[in-house]
Design an enzyme around this catalytic site. Structure first.
Site, PDB file in Angstrom:
ATOM      1  N   ARG A  95      38.804  55.811  18.213  1.00 18.75           N
ATOM      2  CA  ARG A  95      38.394  55.632  16.427  1.00 18.75           C
ATOM      3  C   ARG A  95      40.103  56.416  16.291  1.00 18.75           C
ATOM      4  O   ARG A  95      40.563  56.347  15.211  1.00 18.75           O
ATOM      5  CB  ARG A  95      37.680  56.840  16.725  1.00 18.75           C
TER       6      ARG A  95
ATOM      7  N   TYR B  61      39.463  40.539  -7.252  1.00 20.71           N
ATOM      8  CA  TYR B  61      38.625  40.689  -6.911  1.00 20.71           C
ATOM      9  C   TYR B  61      36.871  40.937  -6.889  1.00 20.71           C
ATOM     10  O   TYR B  61      37.441  42.567  -7.098  1.00 20.71           O
ATOM     11  CB  TYR B  61      39.266  40.970  -5.379  1.00 20.71           C
TER      12      TYR B  61
ATOM     13  N   ASP C 284      47.636  44.197  -4.339  1.00 21.24           N
ATOM     14  CA  ASP C 284      46.126  43.387  -3.659  1.00 21.24           C
ATOM     15  C   ASP C 284      47.780  42.643  -3.028  1.00 21.24           C
ATOM     16  O   ASP C 284      47.288  41.748  -4.546  1.00 21.24           O
ATOM     17  CB  ASP C 284      45.046  43.617  -4.195  1.00 21.24           C
TER      18      ASP C 284
ATOM     19  N   LYS D  67      42.131  37.101   5.085  1.00 17.48           N
ATOM     20  CA  LYS D  67      42.282  35.190   4.357  1.00 17.48           C
ATOM     21  C   LYS D  67      43.606  34.730   5.531  1.00 17.48           C
ATOM     22  O   LYS D  67      43.512  34.758   6.691  1.00 17.48           O
ATOM     23  CB  LYS D  67      42.947  35.312   2.900  1.00 17.48           C
TER      24      LYS D  67
HETATM   25  C1  LIG Z   1      38.046  38.785  -0.708  1.00 17.97           C
HETATM   26  C2  LIG Z   1      39.712  39.105  -0.370  1.00 17.97           C
HETATM   27  C3  LIG Z   1      39.089  41.241  -0.443  1.00 17.97           C
HETATM   28  C4  LIG Z   1      38.163  41.494   0.399  1.00 17.97           C
HETATM   29  O1  LIG Z   1      38.966  41.656   2.312  1.00 17.97           O
HETATM   30  P1  LIG Z   1      37.360  41.288   3.187  1.00 17.97           P
HETATM   31  O2  LIG Z   1      38.262  41.232   4.302  1.00 17.97           O
HETATM   32  O3  LIG Z   1      36.262  40.361   2.503  1.00 17.97           O
HETATM   33  O4  LIG Z   1      36.704  42.502   2.936  1.00 17.97           O
HETATM   34  C5  LIG Z   1      40.224  41.881  -1.288  1.00 17.97           C
HETATM   35  N1  LIG Z   1      41.507  41.495  -1.697  1.00 17.97           N
HETATM   36  C6  LIG Z   1      40.827  39.532  -2.329  1.00 17.97           C
HETATM   37  C7  LIG Z   1      41.767  39.833  -3.317  1.00 17.97           C
HETATM   38  C8  LIG Z   1      40.720  38.829  -2.335  1.00 17.97           C
HETATM   39  O5  LIG Z   1      40.384  37.833  -1.551  1.00 17.97           O
END
Ligand SMILES: *Cc1c(COP(=O)(O)O)cnc(C)c1O
Length: 380
Positions: A55, A106, A177, A202
């Site tokens: 971990r 998001y 982000d 993504k």
């Molecule tokens: C999908 C997404 C997230 C969340 O990510 P996960 O991997 O699904 O937990 C956060 N910010 C943005 C802009 C996203 O498109």
């Protein structure tokens, strides 16, 4: 006998980002070493040693972390999901922190912010991140400026260089982000942000087969705090997922190039389509965010949002009718995906109920367009 030879990691600053996605996070170049870091499947390590337990660290995590570090130019931690990375970051804010954030980022982040408000952990000032004056007015007294840009799914673009400089001038923390843009399009830490967060699920992984997140920062004390949070809250990634993400990252440069090219052409054609009311894509010269995006971004991403002229039900019919474009949530994969965002109850009220978000993949442009065109015409 093992010999070590020079490695591209010795001189990353001189390499373009396109080369870094390929070269970073490789094993040391010793005689007969693998070209790739293997999947490290161990929950424990022999004493005495720096890692000790699964971990606390893993060679597969470190490989992906050093690759992202080479792209975002900051020490990096990988998490079990993007939202785990974001909630870990929010968890270290002082009680009563004031967060200035987008009113329609998001949806998962919006839920987290709402929970922080409801519990009294934080006060949130919601702003339109593309309205620079409004954000500047909200900044005084903030603890954190949370910037998502472009926003998901409204595709608003914040004037990041200006807002980051203004926040840092007031000693306000800035976290970005960077999921939609990727480090190939913008590098927030280089603009002065303290933290950059990704949903690696993504574009970085790119194949819709893993859920992962990351946080990068140049601030070593902050890195250490976040590393401790990951150890104790336990939002650690699986070694196989991390290995897949690194494998996917290798083609990020060519995937982004192709997907962005497809996206610009599809956005242009959608703007002329009878079933479409309004197209949101910062790459379109007519888009309200085009000029600001062009001023500091090295691309416009490959997500397009548009309002279906026939309303929400027609939008659902279109999404269900496509053959090549899959009717599914998420984005950033090689395959094109679309959905009406308000099929999720967590979507922001500021997002129109007939808005379709389309993640453009790397398929043949004419095949994609013919599929989208037919589905839209048939849904009217
Ligand atoms: C999908 C997404 C997230 C969340 O990510 P996960 O991997 O699904 O937990 C956060 N910010 C943005 C802009 C996203 O498109």
């Amino acid at each position: 006998m093992s010999t070590t030879s020079a490695s591209p990691e010795d001189s990353f600053e001189t390499l373009s980002l396109q080369s870094r996605v390929v070269a970073a996070g490789r094993p040391e170049r010793t005689s007969d070493a693998g070209v790739n870091v293997p999947i490290e499947l161990n929950s424990t390590f022999l004493a005495p040693g720096p890692t000790g337990y699964g971990r606390y660290g893993n060679k597969s995590w470190s490989a992906l972390e050093s690759a992202i570090e080479a792209l975002e130019c900051g020490s990096t931690l990988v998490f079990s999901s993007g939202i785990a990375a974001i909630s870990s970051l929010f968890s270290i804010l002082p009680r009563g922190a004031v967060i200035t954030a987008s009113q329609n980022g998001y949806s998962g982040t919006m839920v987290l912010l709402g929970q922080a408000e409801a519990s009294g952990a934080a006060e949130v000032r919601y702003v339109d991140v593309s309205n620079t004056e409004q954000v500047l007015a909200a900044l005084p007294g903030s603890t954190l400026l949370w910037l998502e840009s472009p926003t998901n799914p409204a595709l608003e673009v914040a004037d990041m260089p200006r807002l980051i400089a203004a926040a840092k001038g007031q000693n306000i923390g800035v976290a970005v982000d960077n999921t939609f843009a990727t480090p190939l399009v913008q590098q927030p830490l280089e603009m002065g942000a303290d933290v950059v967060v990704h949903s690696l699920t993504k574009y970085i992984s790119g194949h819709s087969d893993v859920i992962l997140g990351s946080i990068s920062t140049k601030d070593q004390a902050l890195y250490q705090r976040l590393s401790d949070v990951r150890k104790i809250n336990g939002a650690i990634p699986g070694p196989f997922e991390v290995w897949l993400a690194l494998r996917g990252l290798r083609t990020l440069g060519v995937r982004m190039e192709r997907a962005q090219k497809n996206a610009l052409e599809i956005a242009t054609r959608l703007s002329l389509h009878p079933a479409v009311d309004r197209v949101r894509y910062p790459g379109l010269p007519t888009d309200p965010h085009h000029e600001i995006a062009k001023s500091f971004m090295k691309g416009f991403g490959a997500v397009i949002s548009f309002d279906h002229a026939g309303g929400a039900q027609a939008a659902d019919r279109a999404c269900a009718a496509s053959l090549l474009v899959a009717h599914a949530t998420s984005l950033g994969g090689v395959e094109s995906l679309w959905e009406r965002r308000h099929r999720w109850s967590t979507e922001s009220p500021t997002i129109p109920t007939n808005l379709i978000r389309l993640s453009v993949g790397i398929e043949d442009l004419e095949d994609l367009w013919s599929d989208i065109d037919k589905a839209l015409l048939g849904s009217l």
